[in-house]
Design an enzyme around this catalytic site. Structure first.
Site, mmCIF file in Angstrom:
data_model
loop_
_atom_site.group_PDB
_atom_site.id
_atom_site.type_symbol
_atom_site.label_atom_id
_atom_site.label_comp_id
_atom_site.label_asym_id
_atom_site.label_seq_id
_atom_site.Cartn_x
_atom_site.Cartn_y
_atom_site.Cartn_z
ATOM 1 N N TRP A 104 0.815 -1.221 0.000
ATOM 2 C CA TRP A 104 0.000 0.000 0.000
ATOM 3 C C TRP A 104 0.845 1.267 0.000
ATOM 4 O O TRP A 104 0.538 2.235 -0.702
ATOM 5 C CB TRP A 104 -1.010 -0.003 1.154
ATOM 6 C CG TRP A 104 -2.113 -0.980 0.889
ATOM 7 C CD1 TRP A 104 -2.394 -2.119 1.588
ATOM 8 C CD2 TRP A 104 -3.069 -0.942 -0.187
ATOM 9 N NE1 TRP A 104 -3.450 -2.783 1.028
ATOM 10 C CE2 TRP A 104 -3.891 -2.089 -0.057
ATOM 11 C CE3 TRP A 104 -3.309 -0.062 -1.248
ATOM 12 C CZ2 TRP A 104 -4.928 -2.368 -0.951
ATOM 13 C CZ3 TRP A 104 -4.352 -0.335 -2.137
ATOM 14 C CH2 TRP A 104 -5.143 -1.479 -1.980
ATOM 15 N N ASP A 175 -1.248 6.852 6.741
ATOM 16 C CA ASP A 175 -2.376 6.024 6.309
ATOM 17 C C ASP A 175 -2.530 4.930 7.369
ATOM 18 O O ASP A 175 -1.686 4.054 7.487
ATOM 19 C CB ASP A 175 -2.065 5.420 4.933
ATOM 20 C CG ASP A 175 -3.111 4.393 4.481
ATOM 21 O OD1 ASP A 175 -4.056 4.109 5.235
ATOM 22 O OD2 ASP A 175 -2.959 3.870 3.354
ATOM 23 N N LYS A 199 -11.723 -1.730 6.771
ATOM 24 C CA LYS A 199 -10.890 -2.728 7.456
ATOM 25 C C LYS A 199 -11.365 -2.872 8.899
ATOM 26 O O LYS A 199 -11.652 -3.963 9.346
ATOM 27 C CB LYS A 199 -9.416 -2.321 7.425
ATOM 28 C CG LYS A 199 -8.874 -2.031 6.026
ATOM 29 C CD LYS A 199 -8.407 -3.275 5.288
ATOM 30 C CE LYS A 199 -8.363 -3.103 3.779
ATOM 31 N NZ LYS A 199 -7.339 -2.170 3.294
HETATM 32 C C1 LIG Z 1 -6.838 -1.566 1.826
HETATM 33 C C2 LIG Z 1 -5.872 -0.428 1.985
HETATM 34 C C3 LIG Z 1 -5.867 0.682 1.106
HETATM 35 C C4 LIG Z 1 -6.802 0.784 -0.103
HETATM 36 O O1 LIG Z 1 -7.915 1.469 0.289
HETATM 37 P P1 LIG Z 1 -9.154 1.798 -0.682
HETATM 38 O O2 LIG Z 1 -10.113 2.405 0.269
HETATM 39 O O3 LIG Z 1 -9.609 0.516 -1.282
HETATM 40 O O4 LIG Z 1 -8.662 2.761 -1.683
HETATM 41 C C5 LIG Z 1 -4.984 1.706 1.363
HETATM 42 N N1 LIG Z 1 -4.133 1.679 2.409
HETATM 43 C C6 LIG Z 1 -4.106 0.623 3.275
HETATM 44 C C7 LIG Z 1 -3.145 0.622 4.410
HETATM 45 C C8 LIG Z 1 -4.980 -0.449 3.076
HETATM 46 O O5 LIG Z 1 -4.946 -1.480 3.935
#
Ligand SMILES: *Cc1c(COP(=O)(O)O)cnc(C)c1O
Length: 365
Positions: A104, A175, A199
């Site tokens: 990611w 993030d 998540k």
């Molecule tokens: C799953 C994930 C993403 C992707 O997110 P979307 O909402 O599908 O764009 C980005 N960063 C992390 C850390 C993730 O686990």
């Protein structure tokens, strides 16, 4: 009604049973309005109260001061990979720095380069994304626009320890999509934190962004309004039609964390105990399994591992499914297996997974 399978998926993740029950009722008729949540107006007083409730719970759970704005965005974390550099790679500052430590963060690093000149502060690709750096020892210019990192690499199962205030010279952007609300953090160590819901906090469709208010002044004028974070702060997350349903469920999850679980310290204790049990079980299996992450950086949220023999990986997925356990397939980029231990995955579910692992290994390895 048939009960929900035990969801160990990397995302969308498990949600608490009590939240699912309230959501089921709300789809037919909300207790307070008699209307389906799916038909509620985003301009209603009811929805304003939902937004306030969610924001208040987040402030309470994480100790977020009024120096920070909280806003609910769409487009997922992937849109933020593009909009963060648009908003914050400010003219005059040195280029933003990116830590590339897994699937990611590599995406975030690639997307940023399409928008701005950016530096790679650290890259773990050569070691197969099995390790993480100590962020405090990276060579970062204090004049860098910001340092971006992913606090928990969902695919590889790597997790950074939380940052302390003032440890990093440049403004810190994280993030936290896959470990947000799994434990207490020092929010004042960051200039921006973001996490999509799917998540650990609700259904897909909404992304929480916590932004230092003073930092909003850096945003250049002239961005399309929808991409300018100030628009969403100014309009209290109600600029265009927001995902009312996703925000409602997220609000229920924050209530669950506050009032049923008892806060993030209690949640952290449960998450520690779950991940300890699973790693201990895997470690005791010795050579039969390989855990992707270097032991120093093992994630409490995502445990990526493999039996080495692909057929055994598949056979284990089937054996687990027979016990009501689903979602163990590894991410398509790395294969193997991944058990995600998000907040709503219970200790009982983890115990069951551990005993299925032990029995399976006795029979097949
Ligand atoms: C799953 C994930 C993403 C992707 O997110 P979307 O909402 O599908 O764009 C980005 N960063 C992390 C850390 C993730 O686990």
């Amino acid at each position: 009604m048939k009960s929900n399978a035990l969801n160990f998926s990397g995302g969308p993740g498990a949600l608490p049973e009590t939240v699912l029950a309230q959501t089921r009722d709300a789809i037919v008729a909300l207790p307070d309005t008699g209307m389906s949540v799916l038909g509620m107006s985003h301009r209603s007083e009811w929805f304003s109260a939902v937004l306030e409730d969610a924001e208040m719970n987040l402030r309470h759970l994480l100790g977020i001061s009024n120096d920070y704005a909280i806003t609910f965005l769409q487009g997922g974390s992937s849109l933020l990979f593009a909009t963060i550099p648009m908003n914050f790679a400010a003219r005059g500052a040195a280029p933003p720095e990116y830590v590339t430590s897994g699937y990611w963060s590599a995406k975030a690093t690639i997307e940023a380069a399409k928008v701005t000149k950016r530096n790679i502060a650290w890259d773990g690709k050569a070691t197969g994304y099995t390790q993480l750096p100590d962020l405090r020892t990276l060579d970062i210019a204090p004049s860098a626009a910001y340092l971006h990192y992913v606090s928990n690499e969902t695919v590889e199962g790597l997790q950074f320890p939380a940052c302390g205030t003032g440890e990093i010279a440049a403004p810190l952007v994280a993030d936290m999509s896959s470990d947000f609300l799994s434990k207490p953090i020092r929010t004042d160590a960051y200039s921006m934190i973001y996490a999509h819901a799917q998540k650990n906090l609700g259904p897909a469709g909404v992304t929480v962004a916590i932004i230092e208010r003073a930092w909003l002044d850096r945003i250049p004028d002239g961005l399309p309004a929808i991409l300018d974070f100030r628009t969403h702060v100014l309009h209290s997350s109600n600029y265009n039609t927001p995902p009312v349903f996703a925000i409602y469920v997220l609000m229920l999850v924050t209530r669950w964390l506050r009032f049923d679980v008892g806060g993030l310290q209690a949640m952290q204790r449960i998450n520690e105990s779950k991940s300890k049990r699973l790693y201990a079980t895997l470690d005791a299996l010795g050579d039969a399994v390989t855990i992707h992450a270097d032991p120093r950086w093992r994630s409490q949220m995502n445990v990526s591992f493999t039996f080495g023999d692909k057929r055994l990986d598949q056979a284990f997925i089937s054996a687990a499914r027979d016990e009501g356990i689903v979602g163990l397939e590894g991410h398509r980029s790395v294969g193997g297996l991944r058990a995600s231990l998000y907040n709503a995955v219970t200790e009982d579910a983890v115990d069951l997974l551990c005993s299925v692992l032990n029995e399976f290994t006795v029979q097949h390895v």
